[in-house]
Design an enzyme around this catalytic site. Structure first.
Site: not given
Ligand code: CMP
Length: 143
Positions: A9, A49, A112, A115, A126
């Site tokens: 990310k 998402y 975080n 992913h 995905e």
């Protein structure tokens, strides 16, 4: 052979953790089939998402993912989906074990770092969402 989708990310890229993160997947023995640094548009972030659409953090999450480049990857290997989740650690870095990416480097649940697909079926969706066929190379290590 099993495949998973992994995204570093914006926080992972900005904090110069790209090589550290990639090395953890390489050292585990997984095979890299596709990799790209890319800017994410709102449509892609919202689709990726979509399952969180009703959650209070959805808007911020989408905005954050679109805020600066991410590194999108596809990795292949036996049990790569579940194994990647272990390498990555719990969603909330404060709860992630030491030795996991989020446990070692994560700050909070909204930052975080990375992913990873949560199941084999999710991974297929995905991978199709983020990569086209020409961007993936099917190969097997021989050395
Ligand atoms: P990820 O594994 O990409 O899947 C969904 C993401 O939503 C998750 O990592 C977090 O980055 C984010 N997320 C989950 N819970 C929260 C929360 N309470 N506040 C902000 N972001 C969250």
């Amino acid at each position: 052979m099993e495949r998973t989708f992994i995204m570093i990310k914006p926080d992972g890229v900005q904090r110069k953790l790209v090589s550290e993160i990639i090395s953890r997947f390489e050292l585990k023995g997984f095979t890299l089939l596709g990799l790209k640094l890319m800017s994410v548009n709102k449509e892609l972030a919202e689709e990726h998402y979509g399952i969180h659409k009703e959650r209070p953090f959805f808007k911020d999450l989408v905005q954050f993912i679109c805020s600066s480049p991410v590194v999108a990857m596809v990795w292949e290997g036996e049990g790569v989906v579940a194994s990647s989740r272990k390498i990555i650690g719990a969603t909330n870095p404060l709860e992630a074990d030491s030795g996991t990416i989020r446990g070692d480097f994560g700050i909070n649940v909204g930052r975080n770092l990375i992913h990873g697909s949560d199941a084999i079926e999710t991974a297929k969706g995905e991978i199709n969402l983020w990569f086209n066929e020409q961007e993936l190379i099917s190969w097997e290590p021989t050395l």
